[in-house]
Design a protein around this motif. Sequence first.
Motif, PDB file in Angstrom:
ATOM      1  N   UNK A  73       9.733 -24.729 -37.616  1.00 32.91           N
ATOM      2  CA  UNK A  73      10.288 -23.944 -36.090  1.00 32.91           C
ATOM      3  C   UNK A  73      11.708 -24.000 -36.143  1.00 32.91           C
ATOM      4  N   UNK A  85      17.858 -25.713 -28.297  1.00 29.73           N
ATOM      5  CA  UNK A  85      16.646 -26.804 -28.047  1.00 29.73           C
ATOM      6  C   UNK A  85      16.492 -27.627 -28.984  1.00 29.73           C
ATOM      7  N   UNK A  86      15.995 -28.932 -28.860  1.00 29.84           N
ATOM      8  CA  UNK A  86      15.798 -29.923 -29.697  1.00 29.84           C
ATOM      9  C   UNK A  86      14.098 -29.939 -29.996  1.00 29.84           C
ATOM     10  N   UNK A  87      13.804 -30.502 -31.348  1.00 27.61           N
ATOM     11  CA  UNK A  87      12.688 -30.526 -31.609  1.00 27.61           C
ATOM     12  C   UNK A  87      12.069 -31.953 -32.059  1.00 27.61           C
ATOM     13  N   UNK A  88      10.932 -32.548 -31.465  1.00 27.00           N
ATOM     14  CA  UNK A  88      10.726 -34.057 -31.849  1.00 27.00           C
ATOM     15  C   UNK A  88       9.317 -34.001 -32.718  1.00 27.00           C
ATOM     16  N   UNK A  89       9.221 -34.807 -33.581  1.00 30.79           N
ATOM     17  CA  UNK A  89      10.244 -35.555 -34.530  1.00 30.79           C
ATOM     18  C   UNK A  89      11.319 -34.824 -35.050  1.00 30.79           C
ATOM     19  N   UNK A  90      10.687 -33.698 -35.990  1.00 24.39           N
ATOM     20  CA  UNK A  90      11.460 -32.640 -36.714  1.00 24.39           C
ATOM     21  C   UNK A  90      10.818 -31.287 -36.805  1.00 24.39           C
ATOM     22  N   UNK A  91      11.463 -30.383 -37.259  1.00 26.00           N
ATOM     23  CA  UNK A  91      11.056 -29.018 -37.022  1.00 26.00           C
ATOM     24  C   UNK A  91      10.039 -28.654 -38.332  1.00 26.00           C
ATOM     25  N   UNK A 101       9.013 -29.467 -28.391  1.00 28.05           N
ATOM     26  CA  UNK A 101      10.187 -28.787 -28.270  1.00 28.05           C
ATOM     27  C   UNK A 101      10.920 -28.839 -27.079  1.00 28.05           C
ATOM     28  N   UNK A 102      11.971 -29.317 -26.886  1.00 28.45           N
ATOM     29  CA  UNK A 102      12.413 -29.449 -25.356  1.00 28.45           C
ATOM     30  C   UNK A 102      13.578 -28.316 -25.327  1.00 28.45           C
TER      31      UNK A 102
END
Lengths: 397, 361
Positions: A73, A85-91, A101-102
């Motif tokens: 992503x 945006x941030x994506x946790x734990x990874x893309x 996805x934040x």
Amino acid sequence: MELDNKSSKGKIILSGIIPFAFLVLLIAYIFGPGSDLLDLGVPLPEITMEKVDFVDSEIRVTVRNTGPIPVEIVMADINDRIQPAAIEPDRFLERYETALVRIPFAWNEAEPYRIGLTIEDGTRFEKEIEAAAPALEPSLELVGFFAIIGTYVGIIPVMIGLLWLPFIRKISKNKYHFFLALTAGLLLFLGIDSIEEALDVSEENLAGSFNGALLVATVVVLSFLGLYYSSEKLIRRAASSRIAKPTAIALMISIGIGLHNFGEGLAIGAAVGLGSIAFSTFLIVGFALHNTTEGIAIAAPMSRGKALIGKALIGKLAVLGLIAGSPAIFGAWVGGFVYSPFTSVIFLAVGAGAIFQVIITILRWIREEGDKNLSSAAVVSGFAAGMLVMYLTSILV
Amino acid sequence: MKKSHSRIMIASISVIIVMSALYFTFTEDIIAQQEDTVFVTHSGSVIKTTGEIIDPVYSTLLNPEYTESTVEFDPMEYLREFNYGKVSQLPDGTTLREFTIIAEDDKIMEVSPGVFFNVWTFNGTVPGPTIRATEGDIVRINFINNGSKPHTMHFHGIHPAEMDGVFEIVGQGGGRFTYEFEAGPVGVHPYHCHVMPVEEHIVRGMYGVYIVDPKEGRPAADEMVMVLNGFDTDFDTENNFYAANSIPFYYQNNPIQINTNELIRIYVVNMVEFDPINNLHLHANLFYYYPTGTSLVPSFYTDMITLSQTERGIMEFEYEYPGKYLFHAHKIEFSEKGWVGIFQVNDNPDQKSQLEIEYGT
């Protein structure tokens, strides 16, 4: 002799293993040297946004890779406008893996939003939210609110329904059969209702790769079998113990209805949580009327309990009513605070399976009680009336 | 015996069901806490994340470790790169400019950080090389089609019909054609593939800029080329990305360095498809605008031009004050999808003292 026995046992085991070994070989071949054989067509990536939460100045999207290949992503957007945006734990998402996805965004309450995620090949996936509503934070106040709603739609109506017991007790056998059949009709309706709800949820929120309809069918059947097995046990044991058979049946009905009400509570909690519902008194009244009929379902078999009178009976009824009604509260909590479409589908399907099992139990009870006849006017009209009553009260919801 | 067996079976089946349900439901919650990355949004709020940042806007500006995801194509290089060809003189004294252009359609280009898209290219990039000649020169293009589809080169400008790149389809797998014409008229023009379906050949990237300078030349300036373009990466006939020179937000992350009181000349060509118009707005300044660049006298003095498909022109301006100045599509949708950049105006080393005096007094 013993040696013979042993070798024949070995043969049995071997004959059981051989086909399995071939199966393993086949799979190994397809994944290994034979993989070119199946290299036809283009696997298309797919992701599903299962959940969107609106928190303080941030939109949180739970996304799952529901396609046949891993995806990455790389971008998020709101209303088709690119947002950091941030994506946790990874893309990087393997098959079925989820990520959060934040997207920092100053969203406005009650306004519609389209959330978009773009993957590495440029394909954009979108999820539409009808009206943004703040995600529910578990607070004592909300816990209380859901408990009250659960009590209103679950416990109170069921208890009211139970009050028909003295009436049902005094009527003739024929009329009694009518009420039992009515109960079966009510339950059949509820079962179909749960399945419909489960299919809706899976269609809207679960990716195609979950095989929504088959998932529902499988869980319904498993739940049915599980309860069927344990209820047979319970009733058989009832015959040889203090618990009267009608009580055992009523208990099973309560459990089935309880599982159903858990699903109903889930739906209510989730609807509040997703902001897609405005709670009106009218809606509560609708649910209450609808669920009063469930009390009748429990009262009907209990009314033939012989030795029970007075306090003992009231105590038993109260317990049964709680078993049937209180799961609505727990459902509302789960649905409101930790909603997941997958669990919803599972619980709704479990509820449906439980109800079908109860119907079987009641029909068998009628057959035993009556003259091995399920086609009497009382039974047929009762069944039909049950369905009709439920349909009419469902319009209110 | 039988009973206990079936009990064990039922128990194990239900355990499996419950475990798999739990697995699917709660996987997102079982993620171990990792160290936090701090991340500042465009509006200034600070977000902490245990994960990664996905943001084409943000990628390089404040997060040097994200430079790894920057794209291969370099818009900064393209911006000031002009190709004058292999120059020779014809017997009559005319200048001949020879170019070799190779068409391909199997390139995968990182059109935005992390987004890999199959583009169709002239000489391997989108946009293709900027071809520049002087009015009256002979331009000769040795065109080779190494693609898997037929392609051509269609130049805007004045030339004979058979040099128009429309009916002379150049076959795939090494087909060749030589385009030859006299450069003209003066101005800035696009070139693009003209094989049906033309829209597809254009939006996949087969276009570039062709500049014809007047014989007497233009005043010295810091010259740049900006192709306003977009990519429809999911084939829904809507652009997912917009940019000046292909890469969304690139010049915002990597501002274009210019000097105060120095003439800036931008050759701007709009190649955006699907959307009927595009536009360009320059901040805190106005510019002289020469539509199509065909006249040496500007038609407008403005801070905003509107361009339809392949509409183009020349912008000229100077910045008086140093600092950061945005330029972007004032169709904000486009700028929020990447068509936005920054001029970093630096004190002109030649005039620095003069400016300081102005401010000091």
